[in-house]
Design a protein around this motif. Structure first.
Motif, mmCIF file in Angstrom:
data_model
loop_
_atom_site.group_PDB
_atom_site.id
_atom_site.type_symbol
_atom_site.label_atom_id
_atom_site.label_comp_id
_atom_site.label_asym_id
_atom_site.label_seq_id
_atom_site.Cartn_x
_atom_site.Cartn_y
_atom_site.Cartn_z
ATOM 1 N N ARG A 152 46.656 7.972 -33.164
ATOM 2 C CA ARG A 152 46.033 8.687 -34.286
ATOM 3 C C ARG A 152 46.521 10.052 -34.016
ATOM 4 O O ARG A 152 46.522 10.533 -33.139
ATOM 5 N N LEU A 175 36.648 9.432 -32.641
ATOM 6 C CA LEU A 175 37.209 7.966 -33.088
ATOM 7 C C LEU A 175 36.297 6.744 -32.839
ATOM 8 O O LEU A 175 35.960 6.635 -31.760
ATOM 9 N N GLY A 232 42.445 12.640 -37.111
ATOM 10 C CA GLY A 232 42.060 10.855 -36.681
ATOM 11 C C GLY A 232 42.757 10.016 -37.744
ATOM 12 O O GLY A 232 42.726 8.725 -37.291
#
Length: 160
Positions: A38, A10, A43
């Motif tokens: 998330r 991320l 994600g």
């Protein structure tokens, strides 16, 4: 022991904290004025909200039992957020007005959150009832907390 794989990569500007939810389905990050949750596998953004986290204070996050809430420690204060929506919820009693929180540790049961302050006070927050009990008061600042694996003892770190 097996080698863990990456859950997700991320991009988080100035990341100060990363926590995986108790059930492993989501990832919370705190960085650059933003808190985000998330989905851990893809994600994909669940929710995001602006958030101040002053550099001179620790940043911690713990997921509540059942994964329905997240307790954040930023800028010396505690905040309780709904894990699904990010909506802020009330923090109980003695914890609500504190601006001097320095450490958190969630019990293995997920029901008791130990809270340490720079005044050396240790508070236990029963997450299922909202009750807050003072375990100890005053002394050197609390720099870190951890529960023993058997869950009946709290380890407290303080400066020498």
């Amino acid at each position: 022991m097996t080698t863990p794989g990456a859950v997700a990569t991320l991009p988080v500007d100035e990341c100060r904290c990363v926590r995986i939810s108790p059930d492993g389905t989501s990832v919370l990050t705190v960085g650059a004025g933003l808190v985000e949750v998330r989905e851990s596998s893809s994600g994909q953004l669940g929710w995001a909200r602006t958030w101040d986290a002053l550099a001179e204070f620790p940043v911690e996050a713990v997921g509540g039992a059942g994964g329905d809430s997240v307790t954040l420690l930023t800028s010396g204060r505690l905040s309780l957020l709904d894990a699904v929506t990010g909506v802020e919820q009330p923090v109980p009693g003695e914890l609500a007005g504190r601006r001097n929180v320095t450490a958190l540790a969630l019990s293995l049961s997920g029901l008791t959150l130990a809270v340490g302050t720079n005044e050396g006070i240790i508070l236990l927050w029963q997450q299922d009832t909202g009750r807050v009990t003072r375990l100890r008061g005053g002394g050197d600042p609390v720099t870190a907390l951890a529960w023993r694996p058997n869950g009946d003892e709290l380890c407290v770190a303080r400066p020498r």
